[in-house]
Every structure is written in structure tokens, then in C-alpha cells.
Design a protein around this motif. Sequence first.
Motif, mmCIF file in Angstrom:
data_model
loop_
_atom_site.group_PDB
_atom_site.id
_atom_site.type_symbol
_atom_site.label_atom_id
_atom_site.label_comp_id
_atom_site.label_asym_id
_atom_site.label_seq_id
_atom_site.Cartn_x
_atom_site.Cartn_y
_atom_site.Cartn_z
ATOM 1 N N ALA A 82 0.812 10.485 3.203
ATOM 2 C CA ALA A 82 1.847 11.111 4.037
ATOM 3 C C ALA A 82 2.054 12.581 3.684
ATOM 4 O O ALA A 82 2.266 13.421 4.566
ATOM 5 C CB ALA A 82 3.158 10.340 3.907
ATOM 6 N N VAL A 83 2.000 12.899 2.382
ATOM 7 C CA VAL A 83 2.172 14.297 1.966
ATOM 8 C C VAL A 83 1.157 15.194 2.664
ATOM 9 O O VAL A 83 1.502 16.263 3.192
ATOM 10 C CB VAL A 83 1.999 14.433 0.432
ATOM 11 C CG1 VAL A 83 1.945 15.899 0.027
ATOM 12 C CG2 VAL A 83 3.116 13.716 -0.294
ATOM 13 N N LEU A 84 -0.085 14.739 2.677
ATOM 14 C CA LEU A 84 -1.145 15.558 3.267
ATOM 15 C C LEU A 84 -1.120 15.503 4.787
ATOM 16 O O LEU A 84 -1.502 16.458 5.465
ATOM 17 C CB LEU A 84 -2.505 15.099 2.725
ATOM 18 C CG LEU A 84 -2.652 15.340 1.221
ATOM 19 C CD1 LEU A 84 -3.831 14.563 0.650
ATOM 20 C CD2 LEU A 84 -2.802 16.832 0.947
ATOM 21 N N PHE A 85 -0.677 14.376 5.324
ATOM 22 C CA PHE A 85 -0.513 14.260 6.772
ATOM 23 C C PHE A 85 0.524 15.281 7.251
ATOM 24 O O PHE A 85 0.314 15.981 8.244
ATOM 25 C CB PHE A 85 -0.068 12.832 7.110
ATOM 26 C CG PHE A 85 0.106 12.562 8.580
ATOM 27 C CD1 PHE A 85 -1.000 12.413 9.417
ATOM 28 C CD2 PHE A 85 1.374 12.438 9.134
ATOM 29 C CE1 PHE A 85 -0.845 12.156 10.771
ATOM 30 C CE2 PHE A 85 1.536 12.178 10.486
ATOM 31 C CZ PHE A 85 0.430 12.037 11.311
ATOM 32 N N ILE A 86 1.632 15.368 6.540
ATOM 33 C CA ILE A 86 2.688 16.325 6.902
ATOM 34 C C ILE A 86 2.207 17.762 6.693
ATOM 35 O O ILE A 86 2.459 18.639 7.517
ATOM 36 C CB ILE A 86 3.965 16.046 6.085
ATOM 37 C CG1 ILE A 86 4.608 14.739 6.558
ATOM 38 C CG2 ILE A 86 4.937 17.215 6.158
ATOM 39 C CD1 ILE A 86 5.731 14.231 5.671
ATOM 40 N N ARG A 87 1.496 17.979 5.593
ATOM 41 C CA ARG A 87 1.093 19.347 5.268
ATOM 42 C C ARG A 87 -0.025 19.860 6.189
ATOM 43 O O ARG A 87 -0.025 21.020 6.583
ATOM 44 C CB ARG A 87 0.632 19.423 3.810
ATOM 45 C CG ARG A 87 0.319 20.853 3.351
ATOM 46 C CD ARG A 87 -0.255 20.869 1.940
ATOM 47 N NE ARG A 87 0.643 20.215 1.000
ATOM 48 C CZ ARG A 87 0.260 19.714 -0.192
ATOM 49 N NH1 ARG A 87 -1.005 19.823 -0.580
ATOM 50 N NH2 ARG A 87 1.127 19.117 -0.975
ATOM 51 N N ASN A 88 -0.988 18.981 6.479
ATOM 52 C CA ASN A 88 -2.192 19.445 7.188
ATOM 53 C C ASN A 88 -2.357 18.909 8.604
ATOM 54 O O ASN A 88 -2.718 19.647 9.506
ATOM 55 C CB ASN A 88 -3.448 19.042 6.399
ATOM 56 C CG ASN A 88 -3.484 19.667 5.025
ATOM 57 O OD1 ASN A 88 -3.021 20.798 4.843
ATOM 58 N ND2 ASN A 88 -4.011 18.947 4.052
ATOM 59 N N GLN A 140 0.846 -1.196 0.000
ATOM 60 C CA GLN A 140 0.000 0.000 0.000
ATOM 61 C C GLN A 140 0.888 1.255 0.000
ATOM 62 O O GLN A 140 0.490 2.310 0.493
ATOM 63 C CB GLN A 140 -0.961 0.002 1.189
ATOM 64 C CG GLN A 140 -0.314 -0.222 2.550
ATOM 65 C CD GLN A 140 -1.320 -0.603 3.637
ATOM 66 O OE1 GLN A 140 -2.346 0.069 3.806
ATOM 67 N NE2 GLN A 140 -1.049 -1.679 4.359
ATOM 68 N N GLN A 141 2.069 1.094 -0.586
ATOM 69 C CA GLN A 141 3.037 2.194 -0.554
ATOM 70 C C GLN A 141 2.576 3.382 -1.396
ATOM 71 O O GLN A 141 2.775 4.538 -0.998
ATOM 72 C CB GLN A 141 4.400 1.691 -1.047
ATOM 73 C CG GLN A 141 5.525 2.684 -0.765
ATOM 74 C CD GLN A 141 6.873 2.184 -1.249
ATOM 75 O OE1 GLN A 141 6.948 1.313 -2.113
ATOM 76 N NE2 GLN A 141 7.934 2.723 -0.702
ATOM 77 N N ALA A 142 1.962 3.117 -2.522
ATOM 78 C CA ALA A 142 1.526 4.228 -3.375
ATOM 79 C C ALA A 142 0.504 5.087 -2.627
ATOM 80 O O ALA A 142 0.579 6.320 -2.629
ATOM 81 C CB ALA A 142 0.903 3.688 -4.669
ATOM 82 N N GLU A 143 -0.432 4.423 -1.949
ATOM 83 C CA GLU A 143 -1.437 5.148 -1.180
ATOM 84 C C GLU A 143 -0.802 5.850 0.023
ATOM 85 O O GLU A 143 -1.200 6.956 0.406
ATOM 86 C CB GLU A 143 -2.533 4.196 -0.710
ATOM 87 C CG GLU A 143 -3.381 3.590 -1.833
ATOM 88 C CD GLU A 143 -2.830 2.267 -2.377
ATOM 89 O OE1 GLU A 143 -1.642 1.948 -2.135
ATOM 90 O OE2 GLU A 143 -3.600 1.553 -3.065
ATOM 91 N N ALA A 144 0.193 5.195 0.628
ATOM 92 C CA ALA A 144 0.876 5.792 1.781
ATOM 93 C C ALA A 144 1.611 7.072 1.380
ATOM 94 O O ALA A 144 1.597 8.068 2.110
ATOM 95 C CB ALA A 144 1.855 4.787 2.396
ATOM 96 N N LEU A 145 2.230 7.053 0.216
ATOM 97 C CA LEU A 145 2.923 8.248 -0.267
ATOM 98 C C LEU A 145 1.947 9.409 -0.403
ATOM 99 O O LEU A 145 2.242 10.543 -0.026
ATOM 100 C CB LEU A 145 3.590 7.960 -1.623
ATOM 101 C CG LEU A 145 4.868 7.122 -1.558
ATOM 102 C CD1 LEU A 145 5.221 6.569 -2.945
ATOM 103 C CD2 LEU A 145 6.033 7.949 -0.993
#
Lengths: 251, 251
Positions: free
Chosen positions: A145-151, A137-142
Amino acid sequence: MAGMVTQGATYELFYWPSIQGRGEFVRLALEAAAAPYVDVARLPAEQGGGAKVLTALLAATDGGGPFFAPPVLRHGAVTLSQTAAILQYLGPRLHLVPDDEASRLKANHLQLTIADFVLETHDTHHPIASSLYYQDQQAEALRRAVLFIRNRIPKYLGYFERVLETNVAGGGQRTVGAALSYVDLSLFQIMVGLGYAFPRALARMAAGLPRLVALCDRVAAEPAVAAYLASPRRIPFNEHGIFRYYPELDP
Amino acid sequence: MAGMVTQGATYELFYWPSIQGRGEFVRLALEAAAAPYVDVARLPAEQGGGAKVLTALLAATDGGGPFFAPPVLRHGAVTLSQTAAILQYLGPRLHLVPDDEASRLKANHLQLTIADFVLETHDTHHPIASSLYYQDQQAEALRRAVLFIRNRIPKYLGYFERVLETNVAGGGQRTVGAALSYVDLSLFQIMVGLGYAFPRALARMAAGLPRLVALCDRVAAEPAVAAYLASPRRIPFNEHGIFRYYPELDP
């Protein structure tokens, strides 16, 4: 510190023996208060330890169970699960929460918000299912994670920074009341966990979170906490727990 | 039922006015006990309602806050957030939990497990981020929903079925103790919510969950609950809350 423990029975923590996970929030409270406890599943099997003891306790129905998941705490005749509930129970007994009801309600809602954040953090590397490997599920994790870090990290940490800032009794240094609480300990764990999993992101944010960073340093310098962190009882972070370091998720 | 309410102050619930969401677990408890309450954000703006009242209360620091998210309950001098914490506070006051400490600890850990399930359920349609539209994460949602239906719904509902089965005091009909509790009400909400969002999946599972299905019918037949469900106070399910019906997620 042992004198702070007002009840006789030894605390028995049941949690997965090879990860910090949710159990670590309980371990930190017990350690910070120098409470007498046994980390049961980490004992050798011949001393009653091992993961099987844990799964048997989850299924048992004679003391509040069955329980859905660890951590579980047993203390005399009391058995209870769910991290925030365990800390709510331990807080007064370990002198890790103020005496007044308003402070205890506040500590509890803060800890429940930490629980929500923990689940969101976990799903950063497992957005599809816990039953699948990260690699599947790495593609979904990538993407997550971007939005987790940003928001999400800024939203949660910004919130806790404000909690510190507005806690007049603690002079900006404590989340609840004037002394060390289990919420302070849990926020320490959140900060070091995020620092492990997302070191680049957290480094960028640190300047905007002066009170959280200072809290973290202060908790780590508590003698009982420092002794624990330097001991083999502190399981190192690894890629099986909540906070995992996958460099590609922290570009 | 109004005689069961032992404290004078009216309860004030602050929650998003257009969804059931997490606030519904609190609404159900207040309604089942016929407690005097105001669903503040649903009042017209000229009567002190609207979402702005809610966001102002979240940010306020004079009564336990700031709070991370609704629902928030205000009762006299007490203000608290987090669904499970609110129900833990309301339970004794609304006679929706037994008197003994062991039962209250059990009700709390069950409610916290329900909270985890609610978050997992929400993320079925939002596996990447709450800040994105469903349509922008539909591919990931399809992947997550399959495994949620296959693994997670059976795991959680199977667990709660076992809780009912092993609660001797309740004769298999109550989750905690012998009478209606806030956990029973919350499980009702979980069952009807899943029945709305995943009707085909739930229909396939119902035969294996006889106690949960019966609990659901029994709760719906409680006079105060039945009256509430038939009233305009019960907001219909819709595609903005936790439980959303997207046919493609329930093949």
C-alpha cells in the motif's frame, strides 16, 4: 433519458449481489442512461435471483460462455463478460460514447487501463492471494500500500488528468468527446472508491488533480446518477469489494 | 498467407525492444498472418527505432493518446493501445477471428481474461511493486507463487481447457470458431510462458490439460509461427518480462 435507449430488450446484469465490485462500472452506465435493466442476482431467489443463478450462467456454454468471472451482461441473444467489453457493447446503445470510431477506440483503451488499475487496487489488500483473508496477508499489504500510494495512484490519476486536459473536444471536462461517456462514469467510480479506501492519500493529491475532482463532482450531479447514488440500488462500499477501508493502509 | 492481409498500410508495433512481454501477443498475430509490420522500437536509432520513440508515442496526443503503456499499434490514421484492443482490431483484418459478431465478442472476453491472467502471472514475481527488484520482494513472491501454482494456474488453465472442450465448431481444437484465431495464439504464448517460468508445475498439470497441450503443439507447427519462433525476431524469454524463471518459485 429513457428515450435514449434504442433497443427493446431489457438488459440483465449478473454480478455478486452484495458488493459494488466490477459490476458497479456497468450499473453506473445503465443507471446514467436510465436504461431498463435487472440486477438479476439481487432479486429474491423466488424471482430467479441469488448467487446460484450467477454461477450457473458462468458455466453455461450456449451463449458465448463459459465465462471466467462476473460481471456478465445478457441482452436479447447476446451474452458477454468482462467489464470493459460490456461497456464497449453498451456505449453506443446507451449513447455513452461518441459515434466516431476513433473516439470508441480511445474509450476502450482508457477503460482497459481502468481495468488494470482496478486489479492493482484490489491487490493492495490482497497482494499474496485472493483465497486468503486480508488479515493473513496484512504485513505484505502494508508494504504494497505504501508504494501503491506513493507511485501507482499518482501515475494512474496523473495519466487520467492528462487525458482530460488534452481532450480538446471536451474542454478539459470530459475524457472522450464532448458529452458524458462511460469512461467519465468509470473515473467517477475510481475517484470515489479511492476516496473511500485511501481518504488521507487522496486528500493530499486532490489539489494536483483539478480536472478529475471536477469531473467527479459533475458526474455526481447528473440527475440520473444522483438519483441512483441516493437509492438503495447503490450498494454501500464495504470490506468485501475492490475498494476497502483499512486505516492502517492509509497512514 | 500474405494474401490474407486486406489493408494496405504497414502495421507499426511499438513495444519494449528487449522483452516478449505483452507485445508478444501482438507479434504472434502479425507473424501468424504474415502481415507487413515493423517492430519500431527494435529498429536502430538511426532508422527511427529505440525506446525513446516508444515513450514519445505514449505521450503524444494527436492520435488517441496519451497512452498509459505499450504495446501501441499504429495503422494508417489509427493508433491504439492495450493488447486485447489491438487484437480485437487486428483480428478481422488478419483473418484471425470468425466473421460473426458472437464469435468476436467471445474472442474479446477470452482475450481480456488472458490479460487478467498475465497481470496475475507478472505479480507472482512482483507481488509488492513493479518498482522494486525481485530480490527485494522474494519472500512475498515465494508465498504468492505457491498459491498461484496451487490455485490460480489450475483455475485459469482449467477454464481454457473447458472453453476448448465446449467449442463444438472447433472440434475441441480451437477456442473460437473452426479456424486459428488470435486467442489460440495467445493461449500458445501463455502455455509456453508458464512452461518457461514454472516447468515443474506445468509438467505435473499437463496430463489434465490435453486440449491445451495439443493446441500448443498445433500452433507451434503452423508454418508461419514455426518460422517466426526459429527466427531472431522471436526474443528469447528472459528475467525482465512477464514469464521469468526463478527456480525457487517452482519447487
